[in-house]
Design a protein around this motif. Structure first.
Motif, PDB file in Angstrom:
ATOM      1  N   TRP A   3      31.743  35.253  38.975  1.00 20.33           N
ATOM      2  CA  TRP A   3      32.831  35.786  38.346  1.00 20.33           C
ATOM      3  C   TRP A   3      33.974  34.964  38.867  1.00 20.33           C
ATOM      4  O   TRP A   3      34.095  35.165  40.167  1.00 20.33           O
ATOM      5  N   ASP A   6      38.845  39.354  37.235  1.00 20.71           N
ATOM      6  CA  ASP A   6      38.526  40.398  37.385  1.00 20.71           C
ATOM      7  C   ASP A   6      37.909  41.565  36.200  1.00 20.71           C
ATOM      8  O   ASP A   6      37.862  40.837  35.121  1.00 20.71           O
ATOM      9  N   GLU A   7      37.550  42.625  36.249  1.00 19.70           N
ATOM     10  CA  GLU A   7      36.946  43.297  35.151  1.00 19.70           C
ATOM     11  C   GLU A   7      38.088  43.504  34.104  1.00 19.70           C
ATOM     12  O   GLU A   7      37.764  43.782  32.858  1.00 19.70           O
ATOM     13  N   ARG A   8      39.555  43.763  34.472  1.00 22.93           N
ATOM     14  CA  ARG A   8      40.388  43.756  33.603  1.00 22.93           C
ATOM     15  C   ARG A   8      40.760  42.648  32.719  1.00 22.93           C
ATOM     16  O   ARG A   8      40.815  42.835  31.504  1.00 22.93           O
ATOM     17  N   GLU A   9      40.478  41.361  33.150  1.00 24.02           N
ATOM     18  CA  GLU A   9      40.679  40.025  32.293  1.00 24.02           C
ATOM     19  C   GLU A   9      39.559  39.941  31.400  1.00 24.02           C
ATOM     20  O   GLU A   9      39.836  39.761  30.211  1.00 24.02           O
ATOM     21  N   LEU A  10      38.241  40.579  31.810  1.00 26.94           N
ATOM     22  CA  LEU A  10      37.183  40.473  30.723  1.00 26.94           C
ATOM     23  C   LEU A  10      37.104  41.595  29.790  1.00 26.94           C
ATOM     24  O   LEU A  10      37.118  41.268  28.499  1.00 26.94           O
ATOM     25  N   LYS A  11      37.700  42.622  30.316  1.00 24.02           N
ATOM     26  CA  LYS A  11      38.226  43.803  29.107  1.00 24.02           C
ATOM     27  C   LYS A  11      39.070  43.250  28.123  1.00 24.02           C
ATOM     28  O   LYS A  11      39.058  43.396  26.834  1.00 24.02           O
ATOM     29  N   VAL A  12      40.263  42.638  28.616  1.00 23.61           N
ATOM     30  CA  VAL A  12      41.353  42.116  27.578  1.00 23.61           C
ATOM     31  C   VAL A  12      40.812  41.091  26.789  1.00 23.61           C
ATOM     32  O   VAL A  12      41.221  41.144  25.603  1.00 23.61           O
ATOM     33  N   GLY A  14      37.725  41.041  25.781  1.00 23.25           N
ATOM     34  CA  GLY A  14      36.831  41.475  24.706  1.00 23.25           C
ATOM     35  C   GLY A  14      35.459  41.229  25.024  1.00 23.25           C
ATOM     36  O   GLY A  14      34.471  41.595  24.246  1.00 23.25           O
ATOM     37  N   LEU A  16      31.738  41.985  26.614  1.00 23.01           N
ATOM     38  CA  LEU A  16      30.719  43.121  26.550  1.00 23.01           C
ATOM     39  C   LEU A  16      29.710  42.379  27.475  1.00 23.01           C
ATOM     40  O   LEU A  16      28.951  41.309  26.983  1.00 23.01           O
ATOM     41  N   PHE A  25      27.373  37.732  28.912  1.00 21.50           N
ATOM     42  CA  PHE A  25      28.363  38.452  28.165  1.00 21.50           C
ATOM     43  C   PHE A  25      28.486  38.044  26.738  1.00 21.50           C
ATOM     44  O   PHE A  25      28.002  36.780  26.451  1.00 21.50           O
ATOM     45  N   ILE A  27      31.210  37.587  24.001  1.00 27.68           N
ATOM     46  CA  ILE A  27      32.713  37.259  23.608  1.00 27.68           C
ATOM     47  C   ILE A  27      32.803  36.524  22.607  1.00 27.68           C
ATOM     48  O   ILE A  27      32.428  35.647  22.308  1.00 27.68           O
TER      49      ILE A  27
END
Length: 293
Positions: A3, A6-12, A14, A16, A25, A27
């Motif tokens: 990776w 960070d988790e924030r970028e992945l969450k932004v 979308g 999963l 993932f 995406i």
């Protein structure tokens, strides 16, 4: 998977995580999954030899390692694996690269064995990925692994915009999978790898076959695939295939020029093709688009 965000970028973005313990993932409608396993054991190698009708395989075959990209809505599935690549090697059946007489003994199992190179021991493959369409389990039309049609690639004028892809953009994730490797009895390297890079704008795959026969030949076969994330029933996927190669004799003057720029002239120093890839003469290049009917 390595990776680079960070988790924030992945969450932004979308993204999963995949279910079922799979590594990867979901995406923008794409399931992107990598699998890394150890090399095939002797019993599995024997099975592969029987299927491929050969007694020769690379020293290290990562037969259960792969990269899979699946577009959930359309069912398009792109798959990169060692078996299909070796099927391509067997079918192309290039003549063996002649090595210097002084180095021939290194290919012998025993000093008294007669040297017979009657097959392409470099395992050069024209493989550029496998494509299919899976039935959706929700549709009730069959199991997910059963193909309903075979997409095909058509030559096109469109190009992958490598300049745009070179622009600074966050990398949501990146991974590299080795499919097979052979050190050619210390005479060089034969290596097939596949890399995937996912950005907020789309994904890029590089399937690379790299061959270096010391003192004889350098060969590079690259396949790049790119898809932008767009809301579409059928995504637009471009594939660029580029083959480069040169004999060491033809490269000798080039290597002398490189020496003046600080590059090593010993071919064995080129374990990674990136330092010389653009300087190898191009043998073939074409761009294609995936067509699903």
């Amino acid at each position: 998977m390595e990776w680079e965000s960070d988790e924030r970028e992945l969450k932004v973005a979308g993204a999963l995580p995949l279910d079922g313990g799979r590594v990867g993932f979901l995406i923008h409608g794409w399931e992107i999954e990598t699998t890394k396993r150890s090399i095939l054991n002797s019993s599995h190698l024997q099975q592969w030899e029987e299927k491929l009708q050969t007694t020769h395989l690379p020293e290290m075959v990562f037969g259960e390692s792969c990269l899979i990209l699946k577009h959930v809505k359309s069912g398009i599935k792109l798959h990169f694996n060692a078996f299909d690549a070796l099927c391509g090697w067997k079918l192309e059946a290039l003549p063996p690269v002649e090595v210097p007489a002084a180095a021939l003994w290194k290919f012998r199992c025993q000093p008294t064995d007669q040297v017979i190179l009657d097959y392409d021991y470099t395992f050069t493959t024209p493989y550029s990925g496998s494509a299919g369409v899976e039935k959706s389990p929700e549709s009730g039309r069959g199991p997910p692994e059963e193909s309903i049609c075979s997409p095909h690639w058509e030559d096109c004028e469109e190009q992958i915009d490598m300049v745009a892809l070179s622009a600074k953009e966050s990398i949501l994730f990146y991974d590299e999978v080795v499919l097979y490797e052979d050190e050619l009895a210390d005479n060089g390297i034969s290596l097939l790898t596949v890399k995937v890079r996912v950005m907020p704008s789309g994904w890029l795959v590089l399937l690379r076959f790299w061959l270096r026969v010391d003192g004889v030949l350098m060969r590079l076969r690259d396949t790049r695939m790119h898809c932008s994330f767009r809301e579409s029933t059928v995504p637009v996927i471009l594939r660029e295939i580029c083959w480069r190669e040169a004999t060491f004799k033809a490269l000798s003057s080039l290597l002398c020029q490189l020496l003046q720029k600080g590059y090593p002239t010993n071919s064995a120093a080129y374990t990674d093709p990136r330092s010389i890839s653009e300087r190898l003469p191009m043998a073939m290049r074409k761009t294609q688009k995936l067509i699903v009917k």
